[in-house]
Structure formats: structure tokens, C-alpha cells
Write an enzyme that holds these catalytic residues in place. Structure first.
Site, mmCIF file in Angstrom:
data_model
loop_
_atom_site.group_PDB
_atom_site.id
_atom_site.type_symbol
_atom_site.label_atom_id
_atom_site.label_comp_id
_atom_site.label_asym_id
_atom_site.label_seq_id
_atom_site.Cartn_x
_atom_site.Cartn_y
_atom_site.Cartn_z
ATOM 1 N N ASP A 236 0.871 -1.168 0.000
ATOM 2 C CA ASP A 236 0.000 0.000 0.000
ATOM 3 C C ASP A 236 0.912 1.223 0.000
ATOM 4 O O ASP A 236 2.092 1.143 0.351
ATOM 5 C CB ASP A 236 -0.966 -0.012 1.196
ATOM 6 C CG ASP A 236 -2.155 0.924 0.947
ATOM 7 O OD1 ASP A 236 -2.085 1.744 -0.001
ATOM 8 O OD2 ASP A 236 -3.154 0.856 1.682
HETATM 9 C C1 BGC Z 1 -5.045 3.261 -0.143
HETATM 10 C C2 BGC Z 1 -5.031 2.229 -1.252
HETATM 11 C C3 BGC Z 1 -4.819 2.916 -2.575
HETATM 12 C C4 BGC Z 1 -3.527 3.709 -2.508
HETATM 13 C C5 BGC Z 1 -3.209 4.448 -3.788
HETATM 14 C C6 BGC Z 1 -3.844 4.170 -0.189
HETATM 15 O O1 BGC Z 1 -3.998 5.243 0.696
HETATM 16 O O2 BGC Z 1 -5.109 2.604 1.115
HETATM 17 O O3 BGC Z 1 -6.241 1.520 -1.257
HETATM 18 O O4 BGC Z 1 -4.801 1.985 -3.610
HETATM 19 O O5 BGC Z 1 -3.626 4.680 -1.477
HETATM 20 O O6 BGC Z 1 -4.113 5.493 -3.996
#
Ligand code: BGC
Length: 814
Positions: A236
Site C-alpha cells: 500500500d
Molecule cells: C489506499 C489504497 C490505494 C492507494 C493508492 C492508499 O492510501 O489505502 O487503497 O490503492 O492509497 O491510492
């Protein structure tokens, strides 16, 4: 090791991957494991590798820019998709998303979110499917199959137990092995087994003492070893913290870049003998495999050589929306609306539709059909009268209604170097995502500038979200010229989700446009992991006397045959980055519904929220329809369903009840720990254990016809249920099977979802639902042997319309 058999095409692809891998030196390999910017990996022309591009997310494909310049189809929220109880529809959604991804040059979709609805307070509840792991796994499987059938990869997320937002970067979720296996890991396992995802995303949080980007046991042993996952593990965003720990814990790609724990730091770790080059090779192999599958590695045949036919995004968004709407109450057949009647349409969200949840799942659709647009188009002229009734936005919100804004970028000399759109008055430029012609080096300031045409006269409030130097001007007056300090939150996405600060109040006249300008001085961010320009203009219309607004709505309701009240949550209630504090509808919406219902017995309430809210007046109104976040075509779908052109097709994927009654609610850790001490009892499993009755049970949802359950038979592996449509119109029934051990014993739920099938039948006709009983439905995770254990005995297979409305049963001894 489990996992799919390799086909000759897979073998050929692997050979290309191996040969490409053999040509790379350690610096290049480690560079490939680190994001080069917010959304992509570096291209390696020497081996014919394109830059792999990733993008959010579950309901649409935003692409690499946070901008409305290249709009995206916005489908209904994941909760809505799950409410269709239709894996085939989820597959079709996936096919559309692959089409969108390809259009935007995206190889990998950052979706689906298959964490569970453990507590209704979870801020990203709307972005996950269900409280039930089996339903989540089925919908997620359909979705991944659909996306990947279009040649685009997925990252099933967030692995694992990222079921709430509070302190998400640091929280240590303590979960028993049994609860992990039977609940939280189960959807991931089902999707790996049935859809073979090409990617997975490891979560921010810690599980049982180890952060998920370093979780050797869950990633290397369980996901890869036991389940045979052969895809790529992407962190993540900003989740990876330790070079050696992450590589040894099975992480392949650290996102975003350019400053990550991989890249140079990893090359150095190899040179220092802290990790082996062979371990790096394993990760690189998985990235190259992902690239090969998506067609980004020259010489390798992509996994999909024949793309599915083109999908009409608007039509599909509308179809999913109406199939997802859950009619939880329909007293005296209040719905569908009788032809020729007048409608008082009430509610701020009826006009300014809230079609999607906040955070990284946000996309910018080309159009939004509000309930007001949808009903006005569907009913005869003059049949709809609108009243606001109540304003749920009790705080400053994004500047979207009435604003036409664009961003102007200037260098240090004040020369314009580029311009861009500014959806909702928000600037979210991350890494190299900057308007054409603009670079980090030359960018000195960004001005949001344009015109605001107020809908109401009176004092309008303006605010700023973001930190640093700002100048705010409205209608020629400078209201703020100074520095806004950080709020002190540790979440790097605070600037996305933080609370705006009030900076101006201007007396404006309805219909008279005024100039608005917010200038932000861009700071150099040498130390930050990613350079970003993040700020927003916020706005709040004049606060009208809430009693007056309700009185107006009551008057409109009295004058109409039917009152349709749309109640909603706001961006400040359901979004990424924080959890909810309660389940109440914001503002005076409960008072509004009660007052309208008193004035008009034909009051229909449409609940526009992504996750459960309390409906204390639900017995006082004629009908309640849950519309979730219905996506860009929500208003058109609503008209389809209210007028009866189609029946609402949804069934609850999650129990709806009050916060006070909900058995599992805690989302706030104590001293960094959040104990899942309810163990395997979440959702309906917990409601039943506690003997509590929710407002609306799991699986519940009415259509426009009625059904009787005539027979149920089983041969031990398959269950056949015959249902008859006893109503006057054709319909679709979701036949649900619950498995109930005759003697459940202390540690097992009273019953659980073991299968389901949707069937269609005309009036008077019989339909047969044939459902396979998965072996897993009879198994529990045995913590003493650390393996699945088939629990022999006598079970009732209960078929019905919800967990509380079981119509017929058949007993089976296994
Ligand atoms: C989220 C993810 C997301 C990523 C990219 C993170 O803050 O938890 O689900 O894919 O950001 O935007």
C-alpha cells in the site's frame, strides 16, 4: 503447493521472463522494485519492458492524474456491487474497468478491496463488500475475473485485516489464527483459488505483531506457499518501511516512488550481504511476470490475446445501480409509484447527488445524474417539485456546486507555465503528475481561479484545506494572506482528508457571479518521500434556518401525492483516512423525515450512503430504499426503480442496525493494539450470538413481486431449491442457503452463508436454484493442528430470503 497448472502459454511466458531477468544487473533489478513516481515502475528498454502503470480503484479507473480532464466511468460503490449478490454482474463490472484501464494506459487496477465489514464504524466500509467472507469472495472473484479477462491486472487489497482506518499505519490488529482463516483471509483465499489474481496489495497495518509489508508467514507461507499465489505483491502507498524486512517478508514492489525502501537501498543491502540476490530475483521475476501478463514485456504473449467486446459504461453503471438498490421496507406496496401522481422530491442529496465515497477510490465522471435529474426526466412535466429540506453538510465541503475553477501555475517570476482543470476545487498533484509544461523545479505557485455563481443570497463561507502559504480573494477582497500550519497528523494523506480551515465570509447574491482566487506557494520538499501539491478550496452556502427548510419541505410534501426524501451522509462522514464516530445521519435529516412523514403518509425515503446509518423513523414511513453510493447514473437508476420500470434487485450484504445494538464496533486501538476479541463472531454471526434483532437483517431485500419456497433437496453436494413467483410481475429472487449445525457448540455460529443463487421467473412460474455446497462450509480452522478440519455431524440447510427469513430446510448428515 497449490495453484493453477501452468499452460504451454504460461511456460513460454516464463521463459521470456527468465531470459529478461538474466540480462539485468542488481542495480537495475532493485530499481524495478521501486515506484518511479506515484503510479508507475520504471521502463527498462534494454529488455523491452514498458513502464507498468497502476491506478485506483474499485469503482472506476482514475488514471495517473487527479483531474477531471480525462473523466472515468463511476460505477456504484463496492457495497452496492455486493448487494446485487451477483458474481456475474461483478465480472461484467470488471470487464468495463479493464476497458477503462486500457483506455487510460493502466496495466494494473488497485482493486478490489476485500476487507470485511467488521465494525459499521469503519471509514472505508463503502469500499469493501460485506461482513460475510463467502459473499465477499464470490463478488471479488467475479470482479477479478472480469478485470483480468480484459488483460488488466488487479491487486486484491488490503492483505489483511485492514478493516478500519484509525491509526491505520501503526495499529497492531490482534486476530486469532482461526478468525484470520475463517473470516479475514477467506476472501483472499477464494479469489486466489478461483480467479488467480496477478497481484495483491499488502496493508498498512500490523497483524499479530508484524507489519503486513513484512509478514513472512502470511505472505510467503500462507498466500504463496499454501494457496499457490504466483502474482506480484505491491505495498500500500508508503506502507513499506524497512528494506530487509520488506524483501524477506515477501514484498515485491514498494510504492510510490521515487524515494522508497527498495531501489538503491536494496542494492546496497545486497552488496552488504543483508539479503541475497536470489531473493531480489524472486521479486523481479514476479514483477516481470505481471508485466508479461499485461502485455508490457516485449516478446511475451500477454495472458489475454482476445479482448472482450466493448461495454457501454453508462448503461452498465445504471444496470448495476438498480440491481443494487435494496428495498428494505415497502408498506402497503407504496412502491412502485402509481402513474400520474405528483412527487415532492426532498433532500440536499436529491439535487447534489453523492455518487461515490471519498479517498483513493475517487474518480471524476463525465456526468452525474442526480435523483432530481433522473425523476424529472422520467415523470411528466410538472410532476416533480423540489425542496432542500435539510442540509447534511454541517461543515465546509469541497467547492463543487456553482464553481468553475481552473489551476494556473506560475514560476518565480510570475510567468504562467501551465494550466489544468481543478475538479471540486481540489489540487492533488503527486510526484511527476503535474500539468503539461510544469516541472517541480519551475513551479513556484498555483492559483485556483475562476467564477462562483451562488445559488443562495447571504453570507457564504470559504475555507482552505492544506498547509503552507495561501492568499484567498473573493469578489475583489483579500480575506486571507498568510500561512496555514499543519494539523499535526501522521497520516501522509492528511492533506487529502483533513478538515478545511474557515478563512472568509462574503455576502453574496444568488445568481450574481463573483471572482474567486486561492493562491498557494509551493514549497520545496527535499526530505519528503514524494513531492506533492495538495490543497483545496472549501465552501459552505449560507446556513438557512433549519426549521424554515423543514417547513418548506413539509409544505411541498403536503401538496404532492408522494414525498420522496433522499437522506445522505457527506464526504466528512464516509471516506478514507478516518473512521466514523456514530451512525446517525448528519444534520437535521432525521427531523426532516419525521416531519415529512407526518405531513404525507406516502413518504418514501431513499438512503444515499455507502454503509449503514441509523434510521430511527423507519417504521413511520411507507417505504425505505437503500441506494448506496450509486455511481454516476444513480438518479436514472432511481427513476427506473421508483417508477417500476425495473424492480430493485439488492439484498443486504451487511446487517443494518443501530450502533448501540451492534455487537462489534471498536475501531480505536488501545496503546497501539486492536484486539479482535469477538473472534469469529462478526456481522450476523455476532447479532445471532447476542440474540439481538437488527433493523434489517443480512440478506434482506424486497422486490416488486413475491415468492414462495416450495421444495429443497440435496444429494450431499448440491442443493436444489424450487421457488414460485406468486406475484403479478416478473422478478428475480436471490435464494440464500444457510448452513446450521444441529448442535453448533460454543465456538460456532448458529448458521452461516454457504451458498446462493439468483433466479428469475414470470408471474406464477417456478424457478429452480441449483447451488453447490462448498466443502469449506463444513470446515473450521483447527488451531491445535493448524489445519482445516471437516466437522462431521448433522446440519440443516436452510433456504430463504434473508438470514432471518428462512423458508424451507433440508437436513444432511456428513
Ligand atoms: C489506499 C489504497 C490505494 C492507494 C493508492 C492508499 O492510501 O489505502 O487503497 O490503492 O492509497 O491510492
Amino acid at each position: 503447493m497449490a495453484g493453477p497448472q501452468r499452460t504451454p502459454a504460461d511456460e513460454a511466458r516464463e521463459a521470456v521472463v527468465e531470459s529478461a531477468l538474466g540480462k539485468l544487473d542488481v542495480d537495475t533489478k532493485t530499481r524495478l522494485l521501486a515506484g518511479q513516481d506515484m503510479w508507475s515502475l520504471p521502463a527498462l528498454p534494454e529488455i523491452g519492458l514498458d513502464s507498468l502503470v497502476m491506478s485506483d480503484g474499485p469503482i472506476g479507473v482514475r488514471g495517473v492524474r487527479w483531474s477531471a480532464d480525462d473523466p472515468s466511468v463511476a460505477l456504484p460503490s463496492p457495497t452496492a456491487l455486493a448487494a446485487t449478490w451477483d458474481p456475474e454482474l461483478a465480472r461484467r463490472a470488471g470487464v468495463l474497468l479493464a476497458q477503462e484501464a486500457r483506455r487510460k494506459g493502466v496495466h494494473v487496477l488497485l482493486a478490489p478491496t476485500v476487507n470485511l465489514h467488521r465494525s459499521p464504524l469503519g471509514g472505508r466500509h463503502f469500499e469493501a463488500y460485506s461482513e460475510d467472507p463467502y459473499l465477499t469472495g464470490r463478488i471479488g472473484t467475479g470482479y477479478v475475473q472480469g478485470v483480468q479477462s480484459g488483460g488488466v491486472g488487479t491487486t486484491v487489497k488490503h492483505f489483511v485485516a485492514n478493516d478500519a482506518e484509525t491509526d491505520r499505519f501503526t495499529v497492531d490488529n490482534r486476530v486469532s489464527e482461526r478468525a484470520l482463516r475463517e473470516l479475514y483471509l477467506a476472501p483472499f483465499e477464494a479469489i486466489v483459488e478461483n480467479a488467480h489474481p496477478w497481484g495483491i496489495m499488502t496493508a498498512y497495518n500490523t497483524v499479530n505483531g508484524t507489519t503486513m509489508t513484512e509478514h513472512h508467514y502470511l505472505v510467503n507461507e500462507v498466500l504463496r506457499g499454501e494457496w499457490g499465489f504466483d502474482g506480484c505483491n505491491v505495498s500500500d502507498w508508503f506502507a513499506a518501511r524497512d528494506t530487509v524486512g520488506a524483501l524477506q517478508g515477501g514484498l515485491d514492489v514498494a510504492m510510490p516512488g521515487p524515494r522508497t525502501v527498495f531501489g538503491e537501498a536494496l542494492a546496497q543491502a545486497v552488496r552488504d550481504g543483508k539479503v541475497t540476490e536470489a531473493a531480489v530475483d524472486d521479486a523481479v521475476r514476479r514483477v516481470l511476470r505481471l508485466a508479461a501478463r499485461t502485455g508490457a514485456l516485449a516478446g511475451a504473449e500477454p495472458a489475454v490475446t482476445e479482448l472482450p467486446g466493448a461495454v457501454d459504461g453508462e448503461a452498465l453503471a445504471r444496470e448495476i445501480a438498480r440491481r443494487s438498490f435494496v428495498l428494505v421496507r415497502n408498506d402497503s406496496a407504496a412502491l412502485p409509484l402509481k402513474p400520474g401522481r405528483t412527487v415532492a422530491l426532498i433532500g440536499a442529496a436529491a439535487r447534489d447527488a453523492r455518487v461515490l465515497g471519498g479517498g483513493s477510490a475517487t474518480v471524476f465522471p463525465a456526468r452525474i445524474v442526480s435523483p432530481l435529474d433522473g425523476l424529472t426526466a422520467a415523470l411528466p412535466e410538472g410532476a416533480v417539485r423540489y425542496a432542500v429540506g435539510a442540509d447534511p453538510a454541517t461543515e465546509l465541503a469541497v467547492a463543487d456546486q456553482g464553481f468553475t475553477l481552473r489551476a494556473v501555475c506560475r514560476d518565480a517570476n510570475g510567468e504562467v507555465i501551465g494550466t489544468a482543470s481543478a475538479p471540486n476545487g481540489q489540487i492533488q498533484w503527486l510526484g511527476s503528475d503535474l500539468p503539461d509544461g510544469v516541472t517541480r523545479e519551475t513551479l513556484h505557485s498555483v492559483e485556483l481561479t475562476g467564477v462562483f455563481t451562488p445559488r443562495e443570497s447571504g453570507p457564504h463561507t470559504f475555507g482552505i484545506r492544506g498547509t503552507g502559504g495561501f492568499t484567498l480573494r473573493v469578489a475583489g477582497t483579500t480575506y486571507f494572506d498568510g500561512v496555514q500550519p499543519p494539523a499535526g497528523d501522521s497520516d501522509p494523506f492528511e492533506a487529502f482528508f483533513g478538515t478545511p480551515v474557515e478563512r472568509a465570509q462574503a455576502e453574496l447574491t444568488a445568481g450574481e457571479p463573483v471572482e474567486v482566487s486561492l493562491t498557494h506557494l509551493v514549497e520545496r520538499q527535499e526530505a519528503a518521500p514524494l513531492s506533492a501539491v495538495l490543497f483545496a478550496l472549501a465552501h459552505q452556502a449560507p446556513r438557512r434556518d433549519p426549521d424554515e427548510l423543514i417547513a418548506e419541505a413539509v409544505e411541498a410534501a403536503r401538496a404532492a401525492d408522494t414525498a420522496v426524501v433522499v437522506v445522505a451522509t457527506t464526504e466528512r462522514v464516509e471516506s478514507e483516512g478516518f473512521d466514523r464516530k456514530d451512525l446517525a445521519l448528519p444534520g437535521r435529516q432525521d427531523d426532516l423525515v419525521r416531519a415529512v412523514a407526518e405531513a404525507n403518509p406516502h413518504t418514501v425515503v431513499v438512503v444515499n450512503s455507502g454503509s449503514p446509518v441509523e434510521l430511527p423513523w423507519r417504521e413511520e414511513v411507507a417505504a425505505v430504499l437503500l441506494s448506496w453510493f450509486p455511481g454516476q447514473e444513480g438518479g436514472a437508476a432511481l427513476a427506473d426503480v421508483l417508477t417500476g420500470a425495473y424492480e430493485p434487485g439488492g439484498r443486504l450484504p451487511t446487517t443494518w442496525g443501530s450502533l448501540q445494538d451492534a455487537p462489534v464496533t471498536r475501531v480505536v486501538p488501545t496503546e497501539g493494539r486492536l484486539d479482535y476479541d469477538e473472534d469469529v463472531f462478526i456481522g450476523y454471526r455476532a447479532w445471532e450470538k447476542e440474540g439481538r434483532t437488527p433493523a434489517y437483517p443480512f440478506g434482506h431485500g424486497l422486490g416488486y413481486t413475491d415468492w414462495t419456497y416450495e421444495s429443497a433437496e440435496t444429494d450431499g453436494t448440491t442443493v436444489t431449491v424450487r421457488v414460485r413467483n406468486t406475484g403479478t410481475r416478473a422478478g428475480r429472487e436471490v435464494v440464500q442457503l444457510y448452513l446450521a449445525p444441529t448442535e453448533p457448540g460454543a465456538g460456532r455460529p448458529a448458521r452461516w452463508l454457504a451458498g446462493f443463487a439468483g433466479v428469475e421467473a414470470g408471474p406464477g412460474e417456478v424457478a429452480e436454484a441449483v447451488v453447490e455446497l462448498p466443502r469449506r462450509a463444513f470446515e473450521i480452522w483447527d488451531e491445535t493442528t493448524n489445519s482445516w478440519s471437516f466437522v462431521k455431524g448433522s446440519y440443516e440447510i436452510q433456504a430463504g430470503r434473508s438470514i432471518a427469513d428462512r423458508r424451507i430446510a433440508v437436513t444432511i448428515n456428513v
